[in-house]
Design an enzyme around this catalytic site. Structure first.
Site, short mmCIF file in Angstrom:
data_model
loop_
_atom_site.label_atom_id
_atom_site.label_comp_id
_atom_site.label_asym_id
_atom_site.label_seq_id
_atom_site.Cartn_x
_atom_site.Cartn_y
_atom_site.Cartn_z
N GLY A 28 0.77 -1.24 0.00
CA GLY A 28 0.00 0.00 0.00
C GLY A 28 0.80 1.29 0.00
O GLY A 28 0.30 2.32 -0.41
N GLU B 202 4.05 3.90 6.11
CA GLU B 202 2.82 3.11 5.97
C GLU B 202 1.78 3.89 5.18
O GLU B 202 1.74 5.11 5.24
CB GLU B 202 2.23 2.83 7.36
N ASP B 203 0.93 3.17 4.48
CA ASP B 203 -0.22 3.81 3.83
C ASP B 203 -1.27 4.18 4.87
O ASP B 203 -1.81 5.28 4.88
CB ASP B 203 -0.82 2.92 2.73
N ASP C 121 -4.37 1.08 10.98
CA ASP C 121 -5.75 0.71 11.30
C ASP C 121 -5.76 0.16 12.73
O ASP C 121 -5.83 0.92 13.69
CB ASP C 121 -6.20 -0.30 10.24
N LYS D 84 -6.48 5.82 11.44
CA LYS D 84 -7.86 5.71 11.93
C LYS D 84 -7.82 5.60 13.45
O LYS D 84 -7.69 4.50 13.98
CB LYS D 84 -8.52 4.43 11.38
N PHE E 177 -13.75 2.08 5.54
CA PHE E 177 -12.85 1.46 4.59
C PHE E 177 -12.54 2.43 3.45
O PHE E 177 -13.45 3.02 2.87
CB PHE E 177 -13.44 0.16 4.04
N VAL E 178 -11.26 2.60 3.12
CA VAL E 178 -10.88 3.54 2.07
C VAL E 178 -10.04 2.85 0.98
O VAL E 178 -9.39 1.84 1.25
CB VAL E 178 -10.09 4.75 2.65
N ASP F 276 -6.01 -0.62 -1.52
CA ASP F 276 -6.85 -1.45 -2.39
C ASP F 276 -8.11 -1.96 -1.71
O ASP F 276 -8.20 -2.03 -0.48
CB ASP F 276 -6.05 -2.66 -2.86
N ARG G 84 -5.76 0.59 -6.34
CA ARG G 84 -4.49 1.20 -5.90
C ARG G 84 -4.06 2.34 -6.82
O ARG G 84 -3.33 3.23 -6.43
CB ARG G 84 -3.37 0.16 -5.86
P1 IMP Z 1 -3.41 -2.83 10.71
O1 IMP Z 1 -2.44 -3.94 10.96
O2 IMP Z 1 -4.81 -3.18 11.15
O3 IMP Z 1 -2.98 -1.49 11.25
O4 IMP Z 1 -3.59 -2.72 9.16
C1 IMP Z 1 -2.73 -2.12 8.32
C2 IMP Z 1 -2.91 -2.63 6.91
O5 IMP Z 1 -4.26 -3.04 6.63
C3 IMP Z 1 -2.62 -1.49 5.98
O6 IMP Z 1 -1.25 -1.42 5.65
C4 IMP Z 1 -3.53 -1.80 4.81
O7 IMP Z 1 -2.86 -2.65 3.91
C5 IMP Z 1 -4.71 -2.55 5.40
N1 IMP Z 1 -5.87 -1.63 5.63
C6 IMP Z 1 -6.34 -1.19 6.81
N2 IMP Z 1 -7.40 -0.37 6.65
C7 IMP Z 1 -7.61 -0.29 5.32
C8 IMP Z 1 -8.56 0.43 4.49
O8 IMP Z 1 -9.45 1.18 4.95
N3 IMP Z 1 -8.43 0.26 3.15
C9 IMP Z 1 -7.47 -0.52 2.56
N4 IMP Z 1 -6.56 -1.20 3.30
C10 IMP Z 1 -6.62 -1.10 4.66
#
Ligand code: IMP
Length: 180
Positions: free
Chosen positions: A48, A102-103, A106, A134, A156-157, A163, A169
């Site tokens: 991402g 990071e993109d 979450d 978030k 969700f974005v 993606d 993407r």
């Molecule tokens: P985390 O481990 O829950 O913080 O998730 C991080 C990863 O989940 C990110 O690097 C994204 O690849 C994916 N992700 C989390 N939220 C979203 C979203 O809203 N859209 C797309 N990908 C997401």
């Protein structure tokens, strides 16, 4: 384009590319100041972060290196996502200044996993730079989270590297899922 359809979902515009670029310019200025006289390694978390990384790096005036790490998460049990590295970290991080890119942050599980691995190599410093955050979704606090592009609601974005089911993407703006 105010709405897009991707697979079975409808998405609406959340952040325009112009605003993304303006924000990245400001983060770049901050990084140039904070890391003046040093030579940090930017490590992007694939897939991402690839667009964010490219645009952020164009703003850097200081000497710096670039690397990527790739992880996949299996969130069968949402609260304890198991993370697997599929492209490992560089092995020369001792005494280096690390900026993880990071993109989106979450739950924070992905970052927690990567940060633990980075710390094993005894870097001089580690900070995280994320385009999106978030705050309502975070489950493990990330104290290294220093540079944040935009705080967004727990929705969700897609777009600008992010993606939905592998798609979206390539969109230059960021869109949020329209509730069904
Ligand atoms: P985390 O481990 O829950 O913080 O998730 C991080 C990863 O989940 C990110 O690097 C994204 O690849 C994916 N992700 C989390 N939220 C979203 C979203 O809203 N859209 C797309 N990908 C997401």
């Amino acid at each position: 384009m105010n709405t897009v359809d991707i697979a079975d979902k409808k998405f609406e515009l959340l952040i325009e590319n112009d605003n993304i670029n303006k924000r990245i310019r400001l983060i770049g200025i901050q990084l140039n100041v904070d890391y003046e006289g040093r030579c940090p390694i930017f490590i992007g978390v694939l897939n991402g972060s690839f667009l964010f990384m490219a645009d952020l790096l164009k703003e850097m005036d200081i000497p710096c290196e670039v690397a990527f790490v790739r992880v996949s998460s299996y969130k069968g049990t949402a609260s304890s996502g198991t993370i697997k590295e599929t492209l490992g970290l560089p092995e020369n991080l001792a005494n280096r200044d690390i900026i993880l890119v990071e993109d989106i942050v979450d739950t924070g599980f992905t970052l927690k996993h990567i940060l633990e691995k980075v710390q094993l190599q005894n870097p001089a410093s580690v900070r995280v730079c994320t385009l999106l955050y978030k705050p309502e979704a975070i489950q493990v606090p990330v104290k290294e989270l220093e540079y944040i592009g935009f705080e967004i609601p727990n929705e969700f974005v897609v777009g600008y590297g992010l993606d939905y089911d592998g798609l979206g993407r390539n969109l230059t703006d960021i869109y949020r899922a329209v509730p069904e």
